[in-house]
Design an enzyme around this catalytic site. Structure first.
Site, PDB file in Angstrom:
ATOM      1  CB  CYS A  94      -0.969  -0.025   1.177  1.00 35.01           C
ATOM      2  SG  CYS A  94      -2.361   1.131   0.982  1.00 35.01           S
ATOM      3  NE  ARG A 128      -9.528   3.757   2.788  1.00 37.39           N
ATOM      4  CZ  ARG A 128      -8.403   4.435   2.669  1.00 37.39           C
ATOM      5  NH1 ARG A 128      -8.406   5.606   2.036  1.00 37.39           N
ATOM      6  NH2 ARG A 128      -7.279   3.993   3.160  1.00 37.39           N
ATOM      7  CG  HIS A 191      -3.649  -3.532   3.676  1.00 36.41           C
ATOM      8  ND1 HIS A 191      -2.503  -3.047   4.249  1.00 36.41           N
ATOM      9  CD2 HIS A 191      -4.138  -2.528   2.904  1.00 36.41           C
ATOM     10  CE1 HIS A 191      -2.301  -1.805   3.852  1.00 36.41           C
ATOM     11  NE2 HIS A 191      -3.273  -1.462   3.024  1.00 36.41           N
TER      12      HIS A 191
END
Length: 239
Positions: A94, A128, A191
């Site tokens: 990220c 997002r 993640h």
């Protein structure tokens, strides 16, 4: 005496969210299972960069965290370029994935410069991108994980994607790519953390490090049934 492999975690104080430290723990444990002695180091702004590093791992962080480490990362950028060209395996998640590229342009137009190790650029998007994701890689098979990022990353011509999106948004929600690869460097938005559910990637990093240092890697057969179960559950989860 076990042969030692040094694993360096970049900026754990500012770039370590959503369980990214778990990637380092997976590498540590799988090194032990394969018969090697892991040595874990941390690097934060102002520290002396260690001389002998075999694997480098970095995580995600807020925009403020990226601002905090930016100048220091630019300072050690030439060192990271040299290590990458020597074949040192790296895994960047990220925020540090973005900062291994050219830049990240935030929602307010602020530019966070990167070290340009990966031919990518990232722009804050209007939404997002969150949820479970599955990508397909010719080298690692199905890669399962969880993405959570506002940055939309676009690949240049001098880098390859880590995988092709099967389900999820990936780098930008448009071109069906996820992550980036050059030398033995992997950048990704996954993640969760990524390595517990994708041991093939963990062993790739380990193999490259061991071969670089000792000339050959003879793996142990590891019982990955729990990882397989976690992957099976993750594959069934809704987006």
């Amino acid at each position: 005496m076990s042969q030692q492999i040094t694993v360096l975690q970049l900026y754990p104080r500012d770039m370590n969210i959503y369980g990214d430290w778990g990637n380092t723990l997976v590498i540590k444990r799988r090194l032990q299972w394969h018969g090697y002695e892991p040595k874990l180091l941390e690097y934060n702004p102002g520290d002396t960069f260690p001389e002998d590093v075999d694997i480098i791992v970095g995580g995600g962080g807020q925009d403020s965290g990226q601002d905090t480490i930016q100048q220091d990362l630019l300072t050690i950028g030439p060192k990271l370029h040299a290590l990458a060209e020597q074949g040192v395996p790296m895994l960047m998640i990220c925020g540090l994935y973005q900062m291994f590229g050219k830049f990240f342009k935030t929602q307010d137009g602020h530019i966070i410069k990167g070290i340009e190790l990966l031919d990518i650029e990232t722009h804050a998007g209007p939404e997002r991108l969150i949820g479970n994701i599955v990508t397909k890689s010719s080298e690692f098979g199905d890669i399962v994980g969880y993405e959570n990022h506002s940055g939309q990353t676009f690949l240049g011509t001098n880098v390859q994607p880590l995988g092709q999106v099967v389900r999820g948004a990936g780098n930008n929600g448009q071109d069906e790519t996820e992550g980036a690869r050059i030398h033995n460097v992997i950048g990704t938005y996954l993640h969760g953390s990524i390595l517990p559910k994708n041991p093939a990637i963990a062993d790739f990093l380990i193999e490259k490090a061991v071969v670089n240092k000792f000339g050959e890697f003879i793996p142990t057969v590891i019982d990955d049934r729990f990882a397989a179960s976690a992957r099976a559950v993750a594959l069934k989860r809704p987006r």
